[in-house]
Motif scaffolding. Structure first.
Motif, mmCIF file in Angstrom:
data_model
loop_
_atom_site.group_PDB
_atom_site.id
_atom_site.type_symbol
_atom_site.label_atom_id
_atom_site.label_comp_id
_atom_site.label_asym_id
_atom_site.label_seq_id
_atom_site.Cartn_x
_atom_site.Cartn_y
_atom_site.Cartn_z
ATOM 1 N N LEU A 134 -52.229 32.960 -3.573
ATOM 2 C CA LEU A 134 -51.518 33.539 -2.422
ATOM 3 C C LEU A 134 -50.584 33.002 -1.620
ATOM 4 C CD1 LEU A 134 -55.123 34.578 -0.309
ATOM 5 C CD2 LEU A 134 -53.105 36.189 -1.528
ATOM 6 N N SER A 135 -50.476 31.615 -1.473
ATOM 7 C CA SER A 135 -49.301 30.887 -1.076
ATOM 8 C C SER A 135 -48.169 30.625 -1.977
ATOM 9 C CB SER A 135 -49.609 29.414 -0.738
ATOM 10 O OG SER A 135 -50.132 28.611 -1.883
ATOM 11 N N TYR A 136 -48.364 31.108 -3.253
ATOM 12 C CA TYR A 136 -47.203 30.957 -4.177
ATOM 13 C C TYR A 136 -46.518 32.362 -4.390
ATOM 14 C CZ TYR A 136 -44.683 29.563 -8.255
ATOM 15 O OH TYR A 136 -43.541 29.370 -9.211
ATOM 16 N N ARG B 294 -57.540 30.895 -5.750
ATOM 17 C CA ARG B 294 -57.163 31.941 -4.779
ATOM 18 C C ARG B 294 -56.074 31.584 -3.632
ATOM 19 N NH1 ARG B 294 -58.743 33.769 0.195
ATOM 20 N NH2 ARG B 294 -58.071 36.219 0.640
ATOM 21 N N ASP B 295 -56.299 30.488 -2.894
ATOM 22 C CA ASP B 295 -55.428 30.196 -1.784
ATOM 23 C C ASP B 295 -54.024 29.702 -2.315
ATOM 24 O OD1 ASP B 295 -57.402 30.737 -0.098
ATOM 25 O OD2 ASP B 295 -58.314 28.622 0.314
ATOM 26 N N GLU B 296 -54.084 29.086 -3.324
ATOM 27 C CA GLU B 296 -52.797 28.543 -4.158
ATOM 28 C C GLU B 296 -51.958 29.816 -4.503
ATOM 29 O OE1 GLU B 296 -53.904 25.859 -7.269
ATOM 30 O OE2 GLU B 296 -54.692 24.151 -5.613
#
Length: 349
Positions: free
Chosen positions: A61-63, A57-59
């Motif tokens: 959201l950042s991409y 999820r975090d990856e």
């Protein structure tokens, strides 16, 4: 300063451009892509009816420039695929299915295959009226569903002609092993990667091998045969369906079929390695293979870049994801082509 002609051209160009669909992130404590390992704390980036990426999820959201996030409890899993559907509305979790054109429940909102039934008992009737009627029915099937022929005829000559017709028009084929043996179907040219067979009886080793060599998926519907474990162990492609073959009137949902097979195995004292995963794969990717929709852009049965945004959300948790899914958790939502149909409580942001 640009000329008036160029400025007008630029305005027309801008007017002709479509604004990209927003990117929605569907996240959950657990994601089962099916053709890859389970991911915890993961998500799907979805634009329109396509999956852009599956990952942490975090990856994601950042991409990706995510417009909105839908946060789900439990588990996201690739949508279930019913390889032989009943004439009833699809149960929660099913995102694609195959059924006869006469089924009143057939709906263009679900991807899948619509089969025109061929059950003519004589070659003469087929030649005089049957072939033209089938071709007309094929042309009238609602698109964008794929079209196929259900080869139920008892006449071997009609079977052969159906095989030729299917290859000529690029149609899928469906056969029933309660009506014909694999050898009969193979002799008529029915079997192949373009065909799947409804199976509710045990198959001998030669029959299982023939299906395996021809690349035809065995769709177990609805009562799994005693040799189900042999089919899986030997490498046959397997799917599930809810339509009862000729010898049975009983039906079940796809995950119930998978659970019954696991219970059979445990009742015999067998605990084959990876059985839970194979059963979940049969209910998803196996069904997609049966329908000829497991590859290329817009594929179903597994989640990854370019696949359709077809998935289900189950309130399933635990250390062993596939076992958790087979334990009978409620389906919270079904997502078909990116459109959410909620069935229970959920949490979104």
């Amino acid at each position: 300063m640009p000329s008036a002609k160029r400025a007008a051209s630029d305005r027309r160009s801008k007017l002709g451009r479509r604004t990209p669909a927003p990117i929605v992130l569907h996240s959950a404590p657990l994601v089962l892509p099916i053709d890859a390992e389970p991911l915890r704390g993961a998500a799907l980036a979805v634009r329109g009816d396509r999956v852009l990426q599956v990952g942490l999820r975090d990856e994601l959201l950042s991409y990706f420039p995510v417009t909105r996030e839908q946060r789900w409890p439990g588990m996201i899993v690739a949508g279930l695929v019913d390889a032989c559907a009943l004439a009833t509305p699809p149960p929660p979790g099913v995102t694609a299915r195959a059924g006869l054109v006469t089924d009143p429940a057939e709906s263009a909102r679900l991807p899948g295959v619509s089969y025109v039934e061929v059950s003519y008992e004589s070659e003469q009737v087929w030649e005089e009226t049957g072939r033209d009627a089938v071709i007309t029915a094929i042309r009238e099937v609602d698109r964008p569903r794929t079209v196929g022929i259900a080869a139920y005829t008892p006449d071997p000559q009609v079977l052969e002609d159906v095989a030729v017709l299917a290859r000529t028009f690029g149609l899928r084929l469906l056969a029933d092993l309660d009506r014909h043996s694999p050898a009969t179907l193979d002799e008529a040219g029915i079997l192949g990667p373009h065909c799947h067979v409804a199976c509710g009886r045990p198959l001998d080793p030669g029959e299982r091998k023939l299906l395996r060599l021809r690349g035809s998926v065995a769709a177990l519907c609805p009562s799994p045969p005693d040799d189900m474990l042999a089919l899986l162990d030997e490498g046959n492609r397997v799917a599930f369906g809810t339509r009862a073959p000729a010898s049975s009137g009983r039906a079940a949902d796809l995950l119930s079929l998978a659970r019954s097979i696991r219970q059979q195995a445990r009742g015999r004292g067998a605990r084959p390695r990876g059985l839970d995963r194979k059963l979940v794969e049969a209910a998803t990717l196996g069904g997609a293979q049966a329908l000829g929709m497991a590859s290329r852009t817009g594929r179903i049965g597994a989640l990854g870049p370019g696949s359709r945004a077809d998935f289900a959300v189950f309130d399933a948790r635990g250390r062993y994801p596939y076992a958790a899914l087979l334990s009978g958790p409620p389906c919270l939502a079904t997502v078909v082509g990116g459109t959410v149909i909620e069935h229970g409580s959920s949490r979104s942001t």
